[in-house]
Design a protein around this motif. Sequence first.
Motif, PDB file in Angstrom:
ATOM      1  N   TYR A 110     -24.766  -4.866  17.521  1.00 16.92           N
ATOM      2  CA  TYR A 110     -25.747  -4.441  16.525  1.00 16.92           C
ATOM      3  C   TYR A 110     -27.126  -4.150  17.116  1.00 16.92           C
ATOM      4  N   VAL A 111     -27.260  -4.269  18.425  1.00 15.69           N
ATOM      5  CA  VAL A 111     -28.535  -3.966  19.069  1.00 15.69           C
ATOM      6  C   VAL A 111     -28.849  -2.486  18.886  1.00 15.69           C
ATOM      7  N   SER A 112     -30.080  -2.196  18.462  1.00 22.34           N
ATOM      8  CA  SER A 112     -30.566  -0.823  18.231  1.00 22.34           C
ATOM      9  C   SER A 112     -29.921  -0.137  17.029  1.00 22.34           C
ATOM     10  N   PRO A 114     -29.926   0.642  13.149  1.00 22.48           N
ATOM     11  CA  PRO A 114     -30.902   0.566  12.052  1.00 22.48           C
ATOM     12  C   PRO A 114     -30.478  -0.462  11.012  1.00 22.48           C
ATOM     13  N   GLN A 212     -33.792  -5.463  11.575  1.00 21.91           N
ATOM     14  CA  GLN A 212     -32.977  -5.044  12.709  1.00 21.91           C
ATOM     15  C   GLN A 212     -32.477  -6.312  13.398  1.00 21.91           C
ATOM     16  N   ALA A 214     -32.235  -8.288  17.040  1.00 21.42           N
ATOM     17  CA  ALA A 214     -32.671  -8.384  18.430  1.00 21.42           C
ATOM     18  C   ALA A 214     -32.364  -9.803  18.900  1.00 21.42           C
TER      19      ALA A 214
END
Length: 306
Positions: A110-112, A114, A212, A214
Amino acid sequence: MSIFEAILLTVITASTPLVIAALGELVAERSGVLNLGVEGMMIMGAVAAFAGAQASGSPYVGIICGIAAGALFSLLFAFLTLTLVANQVATGLALTLLGLGASGMLGEPYVSVPGIRLDEIVIPVLSDIPVIGHVLFRQDLIFYLSIALVIGVSWFLFHSRAGLKLRAIGDSHTSAHALGIGVIRTRYLAVMFGGACAGLAGAQLSLVYTPQWAENMSAGRGWITLALVVFASWRPWRVFAGGYLFGAVTILQLHAQAFGLGIPAQFLSMLPYAATIVVLIIISHNRRTTLINTPASLGKAFVPER
């Protein structure tokens, strides 16, 4: 929107997860359990909420997933410490490390990606009030849940029979057990409530604060939560006030840099912890004074452990 309104909104957004997670930890500690795994439960709630929202397309499903992840993670802590009688401090630290590692692994896809932001709830008429209306009555669901939690936890602890039992267990579990109170069951429920609150706080981070995912996005907020509970001397309304104080310091240090003020950011970052140390000193002084001025035969009855 004025700069003042923008600052107030960012302070509220930054303070909400601290208040929610601290209320859950407060209930757990009131039952006599110290859970240092708040950071791990919070970050697991964040990744579960983000993943749930992505899979379903609904941030509300994400909130449920975040709460469930925090509660299940806390159940592991409860099993190890209450059933297997493992050391609470060591287990809590291990839970934090496990949560940070597991969330990084689970959140890698799920990194990056939206995120799906939780929508505002606009309250008619009240939202049209200048300044206050935009700040207080155009907020997301989690903010309103945090207000409800402050009221609910305060009522539960000090105005309900179940809250009285929980506080009795925290003060003396041996005496509570002798009176027939289910100590282990109550502590299980208290720890799971704390985990659910930490999961909800994590959901706020990935659905509202920064929609988001991170790695390590909790950024030490779990540790601030632990300091906040001590700062508030285990009182829900003080947790609410302290949470907004800590949140304001976090946001104002960013604005101080933006306005070019010559105050080192590291100094502002340490202020919440310095305030906690000061409060601990004051609490210890007041407790010592009470013990000195109370007859020895009555000291134990009138001076609580917390």
